[in-house]
Write a protein that holds these residues in place. Structure first.
Motif, PDB file in Angstrom:
ATOM      1  N   SER A  99       1.087  -1.454  -0.308  1.00 28.32           N
ATOM      2  CA  SER A  99      -0.040   0.245   0.256  1.00 28.32           C
ATOM      3  C   SER A  99       1.140   1.261  -0.220  1.00 28.32           C
ATOM      4  O   SER A  99       0.422   2.061  -0.480  1.00 28.32           O
ATOM      5  CB  SER A  99      -0.872  -0.098   1.501  1.00 28.32           C
ATOM      6  OG  SER A  99      -0.295  -0.169   2.513  1.00 28.32           O
ATOM      7  N   LEU A 100       2.063   1.464  -0.142  1.00 23.36           N
ATOM      8  CA  LEU A 100       2.544   2.573   0.316  1.00 23.36           C
ATOM      9  C   LEU A 100       3.075   2.926  -1.197  1.00 23.36           C
ATOM     10  O   LEU A 100       2.965   2.294  -1.991  1.00 23.36           O
ATOM     11  CB  LEU A 100       4.531   2.183   0.416  1.00 23.36           C
ATOM     12  CG  LEU A 100       4.347   1.833   1.864  1.00 23.36           C
ATOM     13  CD1 LEU A 100       6.069   1.439   2.588  1.00 23.36           C
ATOM     14  CD2 LEU A 100       4.265   2.526   2.920  1.00 23.36           C
ATOM     15  N   PRO A 101       3.328   3.984  -1.699  1.00 20.80           N
ATOM     16  CA  PRO A 101       3.257   4.821  -2.739  1.00 20.80           C
ATOM     17  C   PRO A 101       4.270   3.919  -3.766  1.00 20.80           C
ATOM     18  O   PRO A 101       5.614   3.735  -3.148  1.00 20.80           O
ATOM     19  CB  PRO A 101       3.571   6.488  -2.481  1.00 20.80           C
ATOM     20  CG  PRO A 101       3.831   6.551  -0.843  1.00 20.80           C
ATOM     21  CD  PRO A 101       3.626   5.050  -0.384  1.00 20.80           C
ATOM     22  N   GLY A 102       3.352   4.026  -5.360  1.00 20.62           N
ATOM     23  CA  GLY A 102       4.651   3.350  -6.037  1.00 20.62           C
ATOM     24  C   GLY A 102       4.924   1.810  -5.756  1.00 20.62           C
ATOM     25  O   GLY A 102       6.537   1.656  -7.106  1.00 20.62           O
ATOM     26  N   VAL A 103       4.778   1.147  -4.609  1.00 21.48           N
ATOM     27  CA  VAL A 103       4.860  -0.227  -4.617  1.00 21.48           C
ATOM     28  C   VAL A 103       4.714  -1.037  -5.629  1.00 21.48           C
ATOM     29  O   VAL A 103       3.129  -1.115  -5.792  1.00 21.48           O
ATOM     30  CB  VAL A 103       5.485  -0.781  -3.257  1.00 21.48           C
ATOM     31  CG1 VAL A 103       5.227  -2.526  -3.452  1.00 21.48           C
ATOM     32  CG2 VAL A 103       5.765  -0.700  -2.377  1.00 21.48           C
ATOM     33  N   ARG A 116       6.783 -17.081  -4.051  1.00 17.03           N
ATOM     34  CA  ARG A 116       6.368 -15.478  -5.198  1.00 17.03           C
ATOM     35  C   ARG A 116       5.846 -14.346  -4.758  1.00 17.03           C
ATOM     36  O   ARG A 116       4.874 -13.971  -5.351  1.00 17.03           O
ATOM     37  CB  ARG A 116       5.288 -16.488  -6.389  1.00 17.03           C
ATOM     38  CG  ARG A 116       5.822 -18.098  -6.814  1.00 17.03           C
ATOM     39  CD  ARG A 116       7.162 -18.300  -7.199  1.00 17.03           C
ATOM     40  NE  ARG A 116       7.826 -19.576  -7.893  1.00 17.03           N
ATOM     41  CZ  ARG A 116       8.726 -20.019  -8.045  1.00 17.03           C
ATOM     42  NH1 ARG A 116       9.830 -19.095  -7.645  1.00 17.03           N
ATOM     43  NH2 ARG A 116       8.639 -20.756  -8.191  1.00 17.03           N
ATOM     44  N   ASN A 117       6.106 -14.766  -4.120  1.00 19.07           N
ATOM     45  CA  ASN A 117       6.354 -12.674  -3.502  1.00 19.07           C
ATOM     46  C   ASN A 117       6.663 -11.623  -3.936  1.00 19.07           C
ATOM     47  O   ASN A 117       8.565 -12.209  -3.723  1.00 19.07           O
ATOM     48  CB  ASN A 117       6.534 -12.697  -1.739  1.00 19.07           C
ATOM     49  CG  ASN A 117       4.647 -13.030  -1.002  1.00 19.07           C
ATOM     50  OD1 ASN A 117       3.896 -13.300  -1.420  1.00 19.07           O
ATOM     51  ND2 ASN A 117       4.463 -13.669   0.006  1.00 19.07           N
ATOM     52  N   ASN A 118       6.999 -10.255  -4.365  1.00 15.68           N
ATOM     53  CA  ASN A 118       8.077  -9.955  -4.996  1.00 15.68           C
ATOM     54  C   ASN A 118       7.333  -8.545  -4.979  1.00 15.68           C
ATOM     55  O   ASN A 118       6.139  -8.267  -5.006  1.00 15.68           O
ATOM     56  CB  ASN A 118       8.514 -10.519  -6.383  1.00 15.68           C
ATOM     57  CG  ASN A 118       9.665  -9.147  -7.154  1.00 15.68           C
ATOM     58  OD1 ASN A 118      10.327  -9.177  -6.735  1.00 15.68           O
ATOM     59  ND2 ASN A 118       9.631  -9.305  -8.329  1.00 15.68           N
ATOM     60  N   ILE A 119       8.138  -7.752  -4.727  1.00 17.53           N
ATOM     61  CA  ILE A 119       7.877  -5.714  -5.073  1.00 17.53           C
ATOM     62  C   ILE A 119       8.690  -5.214  -5.847  1.00 17.53           C
ATOM     63  O   ILE A 119      10.428  -5.807  -5.546  1.00 17.53           O
ATOM     64  CB  ILE A 119       7.669  -4.831  -3.695  1.00 17.53           C
ATOM     65  CG1 ILE A 119       8.865  -4.954  -3.172  1.00 17.53           C
ATOM     66  CG2 ILE A 119       6.685  -5.987  -2.743  1.00 17.53           C
ATOM     67  CD1 ILE A 119       9.223  -3.838  -2.466  1.00 17.53           C
ATOM     68  N   SER A 120       8.150  -4.093  -6.664  1.00 16.91           N
ATOM     69  CA  SER A 120       8.906  -2.917  -7.711  1.00 16.91           C
ATOM     70  C   SER A 120       9.082  -1.937  -6.843  1.00 16.91           C
ATOM     71  O   SER A 120       7.468  -1.409  -6.360  1.00 16.91           O
ATOM     72  CB  SER A 120       9.416  -3.326  -8.819  1.00 16.91           C
ATOM     73  OG  SER A 120       8.363  -2.945  -9.306  1.00 16.91           O
ATOM     74  N   VAL A 121      10.124  -1.100  -6.798  1.00 20.70           N
ATOM     75  CA  VAL A 121      10.067   0.494  -6.429  1.00 20.70           C
ATOM     76  C   VAL A 121      10.814   1.625  -7.835  1.00 20.70           C
ATOM     77  O   VAL A 121      11.567   0.828  -7.831  1.00 20.70           O
ATOM     78  CB  VAL A 121      10.314   0.534  -5.298  1.00 20.70           C
ATOM     79  CG1 VAL A 121      10.082   2.308  -4.791  1.00 20.70           C
ATOM     80  CG2 VAL A 121       9.857  -0.173  -4.436  1.00 20.70           C
ATOM     81  N   ARG A 122       9.509   2.021  -7.744  1.00 21.53           N
ATOM     82  CA  ARG A 122       9.763   3.045  -9.168  1.00 21.53           C
ATOM     83  C   ARG A 122      11.043   1.960 -10.452  1.00 21.53           C
ATOM     84  O   ARG A 122      11.812   2.105 -11.060  1.00 21.53           O
ATOM     85  CB  ARG A 122      11.709   3.884  -8.944  1.00 21.53           C
ATOM     86  CG  ARG A 122      10.779   4.964  -7.958  1.00 21.53           C
ATOM     87  CD  ARG A 122      11.876   5.794  -7.385  1.00 21.53           C
ATOM     88  NE  ARG A 122      10.720   7.336  -6.085  1.00 21.53           N
ATOM     89  CZ  ARG A 122      11.876   7.652  -5.946  1.00 21.53           C
ATOM     90  NH1 ARG A 122      12.916   8.142  -6.814  1.00 21.53           N
ATOM     91  NH2 ARG A 122      10.921   8.310  -4.949  1.00 21.53           N
TER      92      ARG A 122
END
Length: 786
Positions: A99-103, A116-122
Motif C-alpha cells: 500500500s506504500l506509494p509506488g510499490v 512468489r512474493n515480490n515488489i518493485s519500486v520505481r
C-alpha cells in the motif's frame, strides 16, 4: 508538532500526541532538530536510536497508520504498527508494504506462504533494494531476495519504512541501487504479560500466535519477549499445503540514558508447495474455461512413466536463523557509539522433477553411468544451498557544535555458501527418499552427480562518513556524505570441465548530497543527489553450470561482470496542515542494469540474471492523508513512472532494437486509495489499488494486463473480561471482487515475437510467463492479552 531537543549528544523528541512509534531516519545522515532552536536538556532524556533522526517518543498516526510525518531529505514512507495489526494476521511484510506509494507488488498466495512474493519500486525489483531488520542485513546474498517472511511475525513488527531510490548511509546494505526497506521489531514490554491470537480462513487457512513478555526481571533492567507462530493453508488451486513455523525472541537491557543493548533472534521453517507460472495464452484459456486454473497446475497424482510434474517434487523448503545484537553507548555528551554484530544462517532446497536417461547422462562435461537399473528413470532434482553470513556494523556520532552532526562508520560482512544439485529417483508413488538430497546419486569416489556444485564466499568492507550542518536556527540543513564499498568474491567449482577457481573484485565510491528547508511549521522542501550500487547476483553470475543430458554449458560464469550503479536526484515537498501531503519528483540513471527472472536448470527452478545495459527512470510520487472526520481517515497515493532502456539488448551475436523502449515490469501508473475508520470499539479499513499494464519483454511485444484489487478489514474491540485484556475480533477480506488477474511477471523474455536484429539476424521469440494472483479470501482473527 513541536520537538524538544537536548544539548548535543543525547537527544529527545517530545510531543503531546497519542501513538508510540519508532524513529524514522533520513538516508543522508541529516538529524532532525527543533525548527526554532535548541531547548535545554530535559530532566530525563533517552538515548538517540538512529544517527539520522532523533528518537520519537510519540508521533501522530496519519490515515490510521498508513502515513507518518517524515523529515528526512528524501522520499520516505512508513506504515505503523497500528495499520500492520489491522491487516490479515498471516499477511507477509511485502503484502503490507504494497500500500506504500509506488510499490508494485505481486504474489500467488493470499497468506504470505508463497516464495512468489515480490515488489518493485520505481521499476526496480526486490534484488535491487537494500533490506534491513533490526540493524542487520536481511537479504539472501545468493539470490538478493529478502524473504521477509522469515524475519518477524506481524504482531512483533513496530514499523515498516520504505526509502525509494536510495538508502540510509549507515545501514549495512549491498543491493540498494533502487531503495531500501527497513523493518523494526517492538521492544519487550516493561510489564509482564502475554498475548494469543488464532486465525481461520479460506483454503483451510489457519494461524496461531502466542507471545510472552517477561517485564523487567527484578531490578536488572533486563526485559525480554518470546513468541511462536504456526501458519498453514492449502493452495487456492491444485494440490499442496503450505506451512510456516516461526519463533521470535528479543531481550533488551538499558542503563538509564547512557546505553542500550538489544538482542533479536528469529527462526523460521517454511514449506511452500509452489504453483506453476502461466503463459498469457494459458491464463486466458483457463480464465475462459472457469476451472480455477487447475489445468495448468502441478499434477495431483503420480503415474509412473507418465507424470512429469508431480507436485511433491516442487515443494520448496527454507530454514533460517537471524541474529542481530544492537548496542548504543554514550561515550560523552556529544559522542555516541553504535555497534551491531549479526549472524544469518540459511538452508534451502528448491527442487523440481526431471528424467534421467542412463545412456545420456553427464557429470560436468564427462559422460557417466548413473548406475540405475532402468534406461529412463524419473527423479527429483535438488537445488540445495547452505549459507551463513557474519558481520558487524559500527559507527560513531559526533556533534562538534550544536549545529553540526557527524557520522563515521565501518561495515564488514563475510558470507559463505555451498550450492549443490543432485538427483534422487522417485519410487512408484512419486516420493523421494529425502527432501534435502541426502541420498542423491553419487560417483564411485563419492562425488555428487549434478549439473552444478560450487562454493562461494564474499567479503564486504565499507566505510562511510556524513556531515550535516544546520543553518538559520535549524531551518536549513546541508548534508554531504560518502560511502566506499570494497567487494570481493571468490569461488571454486567441483564439476569436471568447469574453471576450478573464479574471483571478482569491485570497488565503488558512492557520494551523496542533500539540502532541506523548513519553510515554516507546515512546509518542508528538499533536494538531494545520491548514488548507490549493487554487485551482480552471485548465484546466477559467477559459477559455470552444465546440462546433465548433453554435457554442454548452460550458464557460463562471468567473473568480469560489473556492478549495477545508480545516480539519482529528487526534489520533494511536504505539507502538514489542513491535510498531510508528500510529493517527490525523481530522476535516475542506471548503468549495467540487471534483472532476475525464473528459469529451469536440469528441471529445478532457479534464478537467472539478465543484463539490460543502461536505463533512465523519471517520475513523480505523491501521497495525501486527510484529517479524521466522524472517524473516517481518507488516504490516497499514486505514482507516474517513465522508465526507458538506453541501449539495445545483446542476444547471441546480434542486438535487439530495444533502445528507447519501456523497461519490463515498470507500470506507468499505480494508484492506491484507502480509508480508515475508527469509532469507539469499531475499526475498519478499505483499500483499492490499481496497477497499469506492464511489459514482460524488452521489445514491448507482450504485456501483463492492468489489474485492480479491493481489500476490506473489519474489527471490534471487546471490553476486558476477567484475565482477558484488549480482546478483539477482526475479519480481513482480500480481492473482494474475486476478479482473476496476473500479479507479476515470472519469466522475462527479450522478445515474444520473431524479430530481426540490428545486424540482420532473425531472433526467435520466447513466451514470457506470469504468476496468477489468489482469488477472494477471508480470514477471521480472535485474540487477547493476559
Amino acid at each position: 508538532m513541536r520537538k524538544i531537543v537536548s544539548s548535543p549528544g543525547i537527544l529527545l523528541c517530545a510531543t503531546v500526541l497519542t501513538q508510540v512509534a519508532p524513529p524514522v531516519s533520513g538516508a543522508l545522515g541529516a538529524p532532525s532538530k527543533a525548527a526554532h532552536g535548541v531547548a535545554k536538556k530535559p530532566a530525563s532524556a533517552s538515548l538517540q536510536q538512529d544517527p539520522e533522526e532523533i528518537q520519537v517518543s510519540a508521533a501522530r498516526t496519519l490515515a490510521g497508520g498508513l502515513m507518518k510525518r517524515q523529515h528526512a531529505p528524501e522520499a520516505t514512507n512508513s506504515i505503523s504498527a497500528t495499520a500492520i495489526q489491522q491487516r490479515g494476521a498471516a499477511s507477509s511484510p511485502l503484502q503490507i508494504a504494497a500500500s506504500l506509494p509506488g510499490v508494485n507488488f505481486g504474489s500467488s498466495d493470499a497468506y504470505g506462504l508463497s516464495v512468489r512474493n515480490n515488489i518493485s519500486v520505481r521499476g526496480l525489483d526486490s534484488t535491487e533494494m537494500g533490506w534491513t531488520i533490526e540493524g542487520a542485513p536481511g537479504v539472501d546474498q545468493a539470490y538478493y531476495w529478502p524473504y521477509t517472511e522469515t524475519w518477524a511475525d506481524n504482531e512483533n513488527i513496530s514499523d515498516i519504512t520504505l526509502i525509494a531510490g536510495t538508502s540510509r548511509i549507515n545501514d549495512p546494505v549491498q543491493t540498494a541501487s533502487g531503495g531500501e526497506l527497513i523493518e523494526s521489531v517492538r521492544d519487550p514490554s516493561r510489564r509482564r504479560g502475554a498475548m494469543v491470537d488464532y486465525s481461520y480462513g479460506s483454503f483451510r487457512g489457519q494461524r496461531v500466535f502466542a507471545r510472552a513478555d517477561s517485564g523487567e526481571i527484578g531490578h536488572s533492567g533486563i526485559r525480554l519477549f518470546a513468541s511462536y507462530a504456526r501458519a498453514a493453508a492449502d493452495n487456492y488451486t491444485g494440490p499442496g499445503r503450505n506451512t510456516r513455523d516461526h519463533v521470535d525472541f528479543k531481550a533488551v537491557r538499558e542503563w538509564r540514558d547512557s546505553a542500550k543493548s538489544s538482542l533479536f533472534i528469529s527462526y523460521s521453517d517454511w514449506d511452500n508447495a509452489r504453483l506453476a507460472p502461466f503463459t498469457l495464452a494459458g491464463w486466458e484459456a483457463s480464465n475462459t474455461a472457469g476451472d480455477n486454473f487447475s489445468q495448468n497446475t502441478y499434477a495431483s497424482n503420480y503415474l509412473p512413466g507418465k507424470t512429469t510434474n508431480y507436485w511433491k517434487s516442487y515443494v520448496y523448503n527454507r530454514q533460517n536463523v537471524l541474529l542481530s545484537w544492537q548496542n548504543e553507548v554514550a561515550l560523552a555528551e556529544n559522542l555516541r557509539l553504535h555497534i551491531t554484530p549479526y549472524f544469518h544462517w540459511t538452508q534451502v532446497d528448491s527442487p523440481g522433477q526431471t528424467t534421467i536417461n542412463r545412456n545420456a547422462f553427464y557429470f560436468g562435461d564427462q559422460k557417466v553411468d548413473p548406475g540405475l537399473p532402468s534406461a529412463v528413470t524419473p527423479a527429483m532434482v535438488h537445488s540445495n544451498q547452505t549459507q551463513f553470513a557474519t558481520g558487524v556494523n559500527a559507527y560513531v556520532q559526533y556533534d562538534p557544535t550544536t549545529t553540526n552532526h557527524l557520522i563515521a562508520g565501518y561495515w564488514y560482512d563475510h558470507w559463505n555458501m555451498e550450492q549443490v544439485g543432485g538427483y534422487t529417483p522417485l519410487d512408484s508413488d512419486g516420493n523421494s527418499p529425502n527432501a534435502f538430497g541426502k541420498y542423491v546419486l553419487r560417483a564411485p569416489n563419492g562425488a555428487i552427480y549434478t549439473g552444478n556444485h560450487f562454493q562461494e564466499s564474499s567479503q564486504i568492507n565499507e566505510f562511510y562518513v556524513s556531515d550535516t550542518q544546520s543553518l538559520f536556527q535549524d531551518r536549513v540543513k546541508l548534508t554531504a556524505g560518502l560511502k566506499a564499498m570494497m567487494y570481493y568474491l571468490s569461488g571454486t567449482n567441483e564439476l569436471p570441465g568447469a574453471p576450478y577457481h573464479y574471483s571478482s573484485a569491485i570497488t565503488q565510491p558512492m557520494p551523496r548530497v542533500a539540502m532541506s528547508w523548513q519553510v515554516n511549521r507546515q512546509v518542508q522542501l528538499y533536494v538531494n543527489g545520491t548514488t548507490n550500487t549493487r554487485p551482480p547476483v552471485t548465484l546466477s553470475t559467477y559459477p559455470t553450470s552444465f546440462n546433465v543430458t548433453t554435457g554442454k554449458v548452460t550458464s557460463a560464469g562471468n567473473p568480469s561482470a560489473r556492478a549495477e550503479y545508480s545516480i539519482g536526484e529528487e526534489i520533494g515537498m511536504r505539507y502538514h496542515g489542513m491535510f498531510d501531503f508528500d510529493m517527490a519528483l525523481f530522476n535516475m540513471n542506471l548503468t549495467n542494469r540487471q534483472l532476475v527472472a525464473l528459469t529451469y536448470l536440469n528441471g529445478a527452478p532457479v534464478q537467472q540474471a539478465i543484463s539490460a545495459g543502461g536505463e533512465t527512470i523519471r517520475g513523480v510520487t505523491a501521497e495525501v492523508a486527510l484529517k479524521p472526520f466522524l472517524g473516517f481517515s481518507p488516504y490516497v497515493n499514486g505514482q507516474y513512472l517513465d522508465a526507458r532502456l538506453d541501449n539495445n539488448l545483446a542476444v547471441g551475436r546480434d542486438l535487439l532494437p530495444t533502445k528507447g523502449r519501456t523497461m519490463v515490469a515498470s507500470p506507468k501508473f499505480i494508484t492506491t486509495l484507502g480509508v480508515n475508520y475508527t469509532r469507539g470499539p469499531f475499526f475498519a479499513n478499505l483499500t483499492f489499488k490499481w496497477v497499469d499494464s506492464q511489459y514482460a519483454t524488452f521489445m514491448n511485444d507482450q504485456s501483463m494486463p492492468a489489474y485492480k484489487t479491493v481489500d476490506l478489514g473489519l474489527g471490534y474491540r471487546l471490553p476486558n473480561m476477567g484475565m482477558l485484556h484488549k480482546p478483539s475480533i477482526r475479519l480481513n477480506l482480500a480481492n473482494l471482487s474475486d476478479v482473476p488477474y496476473l500479479s507479476q511477471v515470472a519469466v522475462i523474455q527479450p522478445n515474444a515475437r520473431m524479430t530481426k536484429g540490428i545486424y540482420g539476424t532473425t531472433i526467435a521469440g520466447n513466451t514470457p510467463s506470469y504468476y496468477v494472483a489468489a482469488p477472494f479470501s477471508a480470514m477471521v482473527t480472535v485474540g487477547a492479552e493476559f
